[in-house]
Design a protein around this motif. Structure first.
Motif, mmCIF file in Angstrom:
data_model
loop_
_atom_site.group_PDB
_atom_site.id
_atom_site.type_symbol
_atom_site.label_atom_id
_atom_site.label_comp_id
_atom_site.label_asym_id
_atom_site.label_seq_id
_atom_site.Cartn_x
_atom_site.Cartn_y
_atom_site.Cartn_z
ATOM 1 N N GLY A 3 -3.320 52.320 -50.638
ATOM 2 C CA GLY A 3 -2.693 51.593 -51.745
ATOM 3 C C GLY A 3 -1.972 52.535 -52.699
ATOM 4 O O GLY A 3 -1.540 52.138 -53.778
ATOM 5 N N LEU A 4 -1.815 53.798 -52.273
ATOM 6 C CA LEU A 4 -1.162 54.766 -53.164
ATOM 7 C C LEU A 4 0.235 55.170 -52.685
ATOM 8 O O LEU A 4 1.023 55.726 -53.445
ATOM 9 C CB LEU A 4 -2.025 56.037 -53.274
ATOM 10 N N GLY A 5 0.515 54.880 -51.406
ATOM 11 C CA GLY A 5 1.766 55.348 -50.803
ATOM 12 C C GLY A 5 3.024 54.931 -51.562
ATOM 13 O O GLY A 5 3.861 55.761 -51.901
ATOM 14 N N LEU A 6 3.131 53.625 -51.857
ATOM 15 C CA LEU A 6 4.366 53.148 -52.505
ATOM 16 C C LEU A 6 4.461 53.599 -53.955
ATOM 17 O O LEU A 6 5.562 53.773 -54.487
ATOM 18 C CB LEU A 6 4.450 51.623 -52.418
ATOM 19 N N SER A 7 3.303 53.797 -54.574
ATOM 20 C CA SER A 7 3.306 54.299 -55.948
ATOM 21 C C SER A 7 3.872 55.724 -55.970
ATOM 22 O O SER A 7 4.662 56.094 -56.846
ATOM 23 C CB SER A 7 1.877 54.242 -56.452
ATOM 24 N N ILE A 56 6.174 40.432 -47.202
ATOM 25 C CA ILE A 56 5.367 40.454 -48.436
ATOM 26 C C ILE A 56 5.733 39.222 -49.259
ATOM 27 O O ILE A 56 6.914 38.971 -49.517
ATOM 28 C CB ILE A 56 5.675 41.727 -49.266
ATOM 29 N N LYS A 98 3.057 50.432 -39.687
ATOM 30 C CA LYS A 98 1.716 49.907 -39.974
ATOM 31 C C LYS A 98 1.719 48.390 -40.205
ATOM 32 O O LYS A 98 0.839 47.683 -39.751
ATOM 33 C CB LYS A 98 1.203 50.597 -41.241
ATOM 34 N N TYR A 99 2.715 47.904 -40.919
ATOM 35 C CA TYR A 99 2.736 46.480 -41.278
ATOM 36 C C TYR A 99 3.637 45.664 -40.351
ATOM 37 O O TYR A 99 4.274 44.702 -40.773
ATOM 38 C CB TYR A 99 3.094 46.323 -42.757
ATOM 39 N N SER A 129 10.655 43.028 -44.035
ATOM 40 C CA SER A 129 10.949 43.584 -45.357
ATOM 41 C C SER A 129 12.073 44.600 -45.267
ATOM 42 O O SER A 129 12.274 45.236 -44.228
ATOM 43 C CB SER A 129 9.729 44.307 -45.926
ATOM 44 N N GLY A 174 6.472 50.890 -42.357
ATOM 45 C CA GLY A 174 7.271 50.025 -41.477
ATOM 46 C C GLY A 174 6.584 49.810 -40.128
ATOM 47 O O GLY A 174 6.748 48.775 -39.484
ATOM 48 N N ASP A 196 12.348 46.395 -41.711
ATOM 49 C CA ASP A 196 11.401 46.126 -40.617
ATOM 50 C C ASP A 196 11.328 44.642 -40.293
ATOM 51 O O ASP A 196 11.835 43.800 -41.024
ATOM 52 C CB ASP A 196 10.010 46.699 -40.945
ATOM 53 N N TYR A 227 -3.032 49.141 -55.223
ATOM 54 C CA TYR A 227 -2.833 47.727 -54.912
ATOM 55 C C TYR A 227 -2.564 47.546 -53.418
ATOM 56 O O TYR A 227 -1.647 48.155 -52.865
ATOM 57 C CB TYR A 227 -1.665 47.139 -55.725
ATOM 58 N N VAL A 228 -3.390 46.747 -52.782
ATOM 59 C CA VAL A 228 -3.113 46.375 -51.398
ATOM 60 C C VAL A 228 -3.095 44.847 -51.338
ATOM 61 O O VAL A 228 -3.801 44.181 -52.089
ATOM 62 C CB VAL A 228 -4.144 46.957 -50.396
ATOM 63 N N ILE A 259 3.007 45.720 -55.287
ATOM 64 C CA ILE A 259 2.729 46.718 -54.237
ATOM 65 C C ILE A 259 3.009 48.149 -54.692
ATOM 66 O O ILE A 259 2.557 49.088 -54.064
ATOM 67 C CB ILE A 259 3.514 46.423 -52.923
ATOM 68 N N ARG A 306 -7.940 43.801 -44.598
ATOM 69 C CA ARG A 306 -7.194 44.457 -43.520
ATOM 70 C C ARG A 306 -6.617 45.806 -43.960
ATOM 71 O O ARG A 306 -6.854 46.833 -43.343
ATOM 72 C CB ARG A 306 -6.056 43.540 -43.053
ATOM 73 N N GLY A 334 -5.186 52.031 -45.080
ATOM 74 C CA GLY A 334 -4.327 52.393 -46.213
ATOM 75 C C GLY A 334 -5.107 52.814 -47.445
ATOM 76 O O GLY A 334 -6.327 52.657 -47.521
HETATM 77 P P1 ADP Z 1 -1.063 51.667 -48.160
HETATM 78 O O1 ADP Z 1 -1.479 53.099 -48.108
HETATM 79 O O2 ADP Z 1 -2.222 50.735 -48.292
HETATM 80 O O3 ADP Z 1 -0.111 51.316 -47.083
HETATM 81 P P2 ADP Z 1 1.147 51.346 -50.026
HETATM 82 O O4 ADP Z 1 1.156 51.655 -51.475
HETATM 83 O O5 ADP Z 1 2.066 52.108 -49.148
HETATM 84 O O6 ADP Z 1 -0.365 51.519 -49.574
HETATM 85 O O7 ADP Z 1 1.429 49.805 -49.866
HETATM 86 C C1 ADP Z 1 0.783 48.845 -50.688
HETATM 87 C C2 ADP Z 1 0.684 47.499 -49.966
HETATM 88 O O8 ADP Z 1 1.994 46.971 -49.783
HETATM 89 C C3 ADP Z 1 0.090 47.592 -48.568
HETATM 90 O O9 ADP Z 1 -1.305 47.487 -48.617
HETATM 91 C C4 ADP Z 1 0.745 46.422 -47.848
HETATM 92 O O10 ADP Z 1 0.003 45.252 -48.094
HETATM 93 C C5 ADP Z 1 2.086 46.264 -48.556
HETATM 94 N N1 ADP Z 1 3.223 46.844 -47.769
HETATM 95 C C6 ADP Z 1 3.765 48.070 -47.898
HETATM 96 N N2 ADP Z 1 4.797 48.251 -47.058
HETATM 97 C C7 ADP Z 1 4.913 47.101 -46.362
HETATM 98 C C8 ADP Z 1 5.797 46.636 -45.335
HETATM 99 N N3 ADP Z 1 6.773 47.399 -44.837
HETATM 100 N N4 ADP Z 1 5.611 45.373 -44.874
HETATM 101 C C9 ADP Z 1 4.642 44.563 -45.359
HETATM 102 N N5 ADP Z 1 3.777 44.948 -46.326
HETATM 103 C C10 ADP Z 1 3.896 46.186 -46.822
#
Ligand code: ADP
Length: 273
Positions: A231-235, A205, A174-175, A258, A172, A200, A218-219, A213, A224, A229
């Motif tokens: 690309g593993l956080g949301l997974s 997205i 970072k983006y 988002s 929230g 946020d 996946y980024v 995502i 950028r 990042g």
């Molecule tokens: P990262 O470690 O790259 O942040 P995530 O798996 O957490 O990896 O997120 C994957 C992608 O989803 C990010 O690279 C970003 O492009 C997008 N993303 C995640 N959270 C947000 C958000 N709150 N607002 C906009 N884009 C987001």
């Protein structure tokens, strides 16, 4: 015995053997086939993941080596050396996060995450602690975090839930947009559910990326997002939610912001037995 080691053929033979055996003992062949297909699919995903890990780990390392070599060869001014050292530091941190998150995800893949480590803890305190520890990061990005305390007890794995919350808050921040904005966190408890919302005012997205995502590595914006990042956080967030029998939804509009909604059924110890 085969002369050539052919993994796919061995798997096919083994599959047929298991299928014959189970059908002989009265199991429905369609159910067995479906179960085997699920195992095969999980296996294929694991293979793909291992291949990706190797590839993804190389990119920060290549960058670290490249900049370090330039400094070592005396090709850089004092100012440039400082700038490059910063990049080396950032990429080193990214590499560490990648390794750390990969280890966590592989524990999910191998079913090492057990419900025995579940306990009852205060989710509200956990959120407040994470807000505090990420406050500097938020201020640096001009993001104001809003949260209305709500004492809520949660039965689950506290370390993993802490990872989930930290990941969601840092995304929230970072983006966020260049000018910053507000990140609102809501914790709601009803009779049968506990809901976490992260709303946020960030970059948003696009519709076509909203499902992707959650995929590993996946980024959205490669040039950028790859700087910091993994690309593993949301997974990881999705896996943690699923292990607590929860689900993650996203609503987002490009350039507006988002909302991530994570819904958990209210469970107690006996529900996991
Ligand atoms: P990262 O470690 O790259 O942040 P995530 O798996 O957490 O990896 O997120 C994957 C992608 O989803 C990010 O690279 C970003 O492009 C997008 N993303 C995640 N959270 C947000 C958000 N709150 N607002 C906009 N884009 C987001």
């Amino acid at each position: 015995m085969k002369d050539n080691y052919d993994e796919d053929n061995i798997n096919l033979e083994l599959e047929q053997e298991v299928l014959d055996y189970l059908v002989r003992y009265g199991h429905n062949s369609k159910d067995v086939k479906e179960a085997l297909d699920r195992v095969k699919h999980a296996q294929a995903l694991r293979k793909e993941f291992s291949a990706n890990v190797t590839h993804e780990l190389k990119s920060p390392l290549t960058s670290i080596n490249g900049y370090a070599e330039m400094i070592e060869n005396g090709m850089t001014s004092y100012e440039q050396s400082k700038e490059f050292a910063k990049i080396i530091h950032e990429q080193g941190n990214r590499l560490l996060s990648m390794i750390d998150e990969t280890i966590k995800l592989s524990k999910f893949d191998n079913n090492y995450v057990k419900t025995e480590r579940f306990s009852l803890f205060n989710l509200n305190d956990m959120i407040e602690q994470n807000i505090e520890s990420l406050q500097k990061f938020a201020q640096g990005k001009n993001v104001k975090i809003e949260y209305m305390p709500n004492d809520t007890h949660f039965y689950g794995n506290d370390k993993l839930m802490d990872d989930l919350i930290r990941n969601m808050i840092s995304n929230g921040i970072k983006y966020s947009k260049e000018e910053g904005g507000v990140l609102k966190i809501v914790l709601e408890e009803s009779l049968d559910q506990i809901v976490l919302r992260f709303i946020d005012q960030g970059i948003g997205i696009a519709e076509e990326n909203q499902e992707r995502i959650f995929e590993r590595f996946y980024v959205v914006n490669k040039s950028r997002d790859r700087k910091t990042g993994t690309g593993l956080g949301l997974s990881l967030v999705k896996n943690i939610a699923i292990m607590h029998k929860g689900k993650v939804q996203v609503k987002s509009k490009l350039n507006e912001g988002s909302e991530f909604i994570i819904t958990f059924p209210k469970l107690m110890e006996n529900d996991y037995r």
